[in-house]
Scaffold this motif. Structure first.
Motif, PDB file in Angstrom:
ATOM      1  N   MET A   1      13.742  40.084  18.509  1.00  0.00           N
ATOM      2  CA  MET A   1      13.014  40.325  19.724  1.00  0.00           C
ATOM      3  C   MET A   1      13.004  39.042  20.552  1.00  0.00           C
ATOM      4  O   MET A   1      12.784  37.953  20.027  1.00  0.00           O
ATOM      5  CB  MET A   1      11.587  40.757  19.370  1.00  0.00           C
ATOM      6  N   PHE A   2      13.259  39.197  21.823  1.00  0.00           N
ATOM      7  CA  PHE A   2      13.319  38.071  22.754  1.00  0.00           C
ATOM      8  C   PHE A   2      12.195  38.246  23.766  1.00  0.00           C
ATOM      9  O   PHE A   2      12.226  39.158  24.586  1.00  0.00           O
ATOM     10  CB  PHE A   2      14.687  38.066  23.437  1.00  0.00           C
ATOM     11  N   LEU A   3      11.183  37.383  23.682  1.00  0.00           N
ATOM     12  CA  LEU A   3      10.063  37.436  24.615  1.00  0.00           C
ATOM     13  C   LEU A   3      10.284  36.384  25.681  1.00  0.00           C
ATOM     14  O   LEU A   3      10.496  35.205  25.362  1.00  0.00           O
ATOM     15  CB  LEU A   3       8.738  37.163  23.896  1.00  0.00           C
ATOM     16  N   HIS A   4      10.227  36.818  26.934  1.00  0.00           N
ATOM     17  CA  HIS A   4      10.516  35.879  28.015  1.00  0.00           C
ATOM     18  C   HIS A   4       9.803  36.272  29.301  1.00  0.00           C
ATOM     19  O   HIS A   4       9.202  37.337  29.408  1.00  0.00           O
ATOM     20  CB  HIS A   4      12.031  35.796  28.247  1.00  0.00           C
ATOM     21  N   TYR A   5       9.909  35.381  30.267  1.00  0.00           N
ATOM     22  CA  TYR A   5       9.378  35.580  31.606  1.00  0.00           C
ATOM     23  C   TYR A   5      10.580  35.447  32.533  1.00  0.00           C
ATOM     24  O   TYR A   5      11.214  34.377  32.568  1.00  0.00           O
ATOM     25  CB  TYR A   5       8.315  34.514  31.890  1.00  0.00           C
ATOM     26  N   PRO A   6      10.965  36.508  33.245  1.00  0.00           N
ATOM     27  CA  PRO A   6      12.218  36.503  34.010  1.00  0.00           C
ATOM     28  C   PRO A   6      12.374  35.358  35.016  1.00  0.00           C
ATOM     29  O   PRO A   6      13.488  34.894  35.237  1.00  0.00           O
ATOM     30  CB  PRO A   6      12.207  37.850  34.734  1.00  0.00           C
ATOM     31  N   ALA A   7      11.290  34.874  35.597  1.00  0.00           N
ATOM     32  CA  ALA A   7      11.386  33.808  36.597  1.00  0.00           C
ATOM     33  C   ALA A   7      11.551  32.421  35.975  1.00  0.00           C
ATOM     34  O   ALA A   7      11.789  31.449  36.676  1.00  0.00           O
ATOM     35  CB  ALA A   7      10.159  33.826  37.504  1.00  0.00           C
ATOM     36  N   CYS A   8      11.429  32.331  34.665  1.00  0.00           N
ATOM     37  CA  CYS A   8      11.511  31.045  33.956  1.00  0.00           C
ATOM     38  C   CYS A   8      12.975  30.644  33.775  1.00  0.00           C
ATOM     39  O   CYS A   8      13.756  31.379  33.160  1.00  0.00           O
ATOM     40  CB  CYS A   8      10.812  31.190  32.610  1.00  0.00           C
ATOM     41  N   SER A   9      13.350  29.485  34.298  1.00  0.00           N
ATOM     42  CA  SER A   9      14.744  29.043  34.203  1.00  0.00           C
ATOM     43  C   SER A   9      15.167  28.786  32.758  1.00  0.00           C
ATOM     44  O   SER A   9      16.312  29.051  32.383  1.00  0.00           O
ATOM     45  CB  SER A   9      14.981  27.801  35.062  1.00  0.00           C
ATOM     46  N   THR A  10      14.258  28.307  31.932  1.00  0.00           N
ATOM     47  CA  THR A  10      14.585  28.086  30.516  1.00  0.00           C
ATOM     48  C   THR A  10      14.857  29.418  29.829  1.00  0.00           C
ATOM     49  O   THR A  10      15.776  29.534  29.020  1.00  0.00           O
ATOM     50  CB  THR A  10      13.440  27.337  29.807  1.00  0.00           C
ATOM     51  N   CYS A  11      14.075  30.427  30.164  1.00  0.00           N
ATOM     52  CA  CYS A  11      14.288  31.762  29.592  1.00  0.00           C
ATOM     53  C   CYS A  11      15.640  32.318  30.037  1.00  0.00           C
ATOM     54  O   CYS A  11      16.345  32.951  29.247  1.00  0.00           O
ATOM     55  CB  CYS A  11      13.176  32.710  30.023  1.00  0.00           C
ATOM     56  N   GLN A  12      16.003  32.075  31.281  1.00  0.00           N
ATOM     57  CA  GLN A  12      17.297  32.534  31.786  1.00  0.00           C
ATOM     58  C   GLN A  12      18.440  31.873  31.027  1.00  0.00           C
ATOM     59  O   GLN A  12      19.424  32.529  30.661  1.00  0.00           O
ATOM     60  CB  GLN A  12      17.411  32.242  33.285  1.00  0.00           C
ATOM     61  N   LYS A  13      18.309  30.584  30.744  1.00  0.00           N
ATOM     62  CA  LYS A  13      19.339  29.877  29.967  1.00  0.00           C
ATOM     63  C   LYS A  13      19.434  30.443  28.556  1.00  0.00           C
ATOM     64  O   LYS A  13      20.524  30.611  28.008  1.00  0.00           O
ATOM     65  CB  LYS A  13      19.025  28.376  29.894  1.00  0.00           C
ATOM     66  N   ALA A  14      18.280  30.723  27.955  1.00  0.00           N
ATOM     67  CA  ALA A  14      18.255  31.266  26.595  1.00  0.00           C
ATOM     68  C   ALA A  14      18.904  32.646  26.559  1.00  0.00           C
ATOM     69  O   ALA A  14      19.689  32.948  25.646  1.00  0.00           O
ATOM     70  CB  ALA A  14      16.812  31.342  26.093  1.00  0.00           C
ATOM     71  N   LYS A  15      18.612  33.475  27.546  1.00  0.00           N
ATOM     72  CA  LYS A  15      19.188  34.815  27.608  1.00  0.00           C
ATOM     73  C   LYS A  15      20.703  34.736  27.750  1.00  0.00           C
ATOM     74  O   LYS A  15      21.444  35.468  27.092  1.00  0.00           O
ATOM     75  CB  LYS A  15      18.561  35.589  28.770  1.00  0.00           C
ATOM     76  N   LYS A  16      21.150  33.820  28.581  1.00  0.00           N
ATOM     77  CA  LYS A  16      22.592  33.617  28.760  1.00  0.00           C
ATOM     78  C   LYS A  16      23.223  33.172  27.438  1.00  0.00           C
ATOM     79  O   LYS A  16      24.296  33.648  27.061  1.00  0.00           O
ATOM     80  CB  LYS A  16      22.835  32.569  29.848  1.00  0.00           C
ATOM     81  N   TRP A  17      22.548  32.270  26.725  1.00  0.00           N
ATOM     82  CA  TRP A  17      23.064  31.785  25.440  1.00  0.00           C
ATOM     83  C   TRP A  17      23.189  32.942  24.450  1.00  0.00           C
ATOM     84  O   TRP A  17      24.192  33.066  23.749  1.00  0.00           O
ATOM     85  CB  TRP A  17      22.140  30.701  24.889  1.00  0.00           C
ATOM     86  N   LEU A  18      22.178  33.798  24.388  1.00  0.00           N
ATOM     87  CA  LEU A  18      22.215  34.950  23.481  1.00  0.00           C
ATOM     88  C   LEU A  18      23.400  35.858  23.806  1.00  0.00           C
ATOM     89  O   LEU A  18      24.116  36.304  22.906  1.00  0.00           O
ATOM     90  CB  LEU A  18      20.907  35.742  23.567  1.00  0.00           C
ATOM     91  N   THR A  19      23.603  36.122  25.092  1.00  0.00           N
ATOM     92  CA  THR A  19      24.714  36.978  25.526  1.00  0.00           C
ATOM     93  C   THR A  19      26.055  36.343  25.176  1.00  0.00           C
ATOM     94  O   THR A  19      26.931  37.001  24.614  1.00  0.00           O
ATOM     95  CB  THR A  19      24.619  37.241  27.038  1.00  0.00           C
ATOM     96  N   GLU A  20      26.207  35.066  25.500  1.00  0.00           N
ATOM     97  CA  GLU A  20      27.472  34.368  25.235  1.00  0.00           C
ATOM     98  C   GLU A  20      27.791  34.291  23.749  1.00  0.00           C
ATOM     99  O   GLU A  20      28.950  34.222  23.358  1.00  0.00           O
ATOM    100  CB  GLU A  20      27.443  32.954  25.823  1.00  0.00           C
TER     101      GLU A  20
END
Length: 114
Positions: free
Chosen positions: A1-20
């Motif tokens: 499970m990935f808990l995040h806040y969409p406007a958070c730039s760190t969360c965006q980087k983490a999501k990108k890392w998971l996808t990649e």
């Protein structure tokens, strides 16, 4: 499970890392579906980290509530209950995979998921 806040730039980087890195996850918005006290208690235990690491110490809510002054005198149970009241108080992103709990995004720490 990935808990995040969409406007958070760190969360965006983490999501990108998971996808990649082709890591499957369930998406959960931390403000809309904030963690419960029971979840937080379990995650804190599994992480092996001090509870303070679960607080978003750079967030506005943390600062407005002057938690740097208040937390030291609060019990762990009180701190967990407080964390459960507002998703913005919780350090993000949070990644929960089986018995692993990662708080914040540090690519070196996340590498062990591969």
């Amino acid at each position: 499970m990935f808990l995040h806040y969409p406007a958070c730039s760190t969360c965006q980087k983490a999501k990108k890392w998971l996808t990649e890195n082709n890591i499957d996850y369930t998406n959960r918005l931390i403000v809309e579906e904030r963690p419960t006290a029971a979840e937080l208690k379990t995650w804190i235990e599994r992480s092996g980290l001090p509870i303070k690491r679960f607080f978003n110490t750079s967030g506005l809510v943390y600062k407005e509530l002057k938690l740097s002054e208040k937390l030291p005198s609060m019990s762990e149970e009180e701190q967990i209950a407080l964390l459960a009241t507002n998703g913005k108080l919780v350090k993000r992103p949070l990644l929960i995979v089986e018995n692993t709990v990662l708080v914040g995004f540090k690519p070196d720490d996340w590498e062990r998921l591969k």
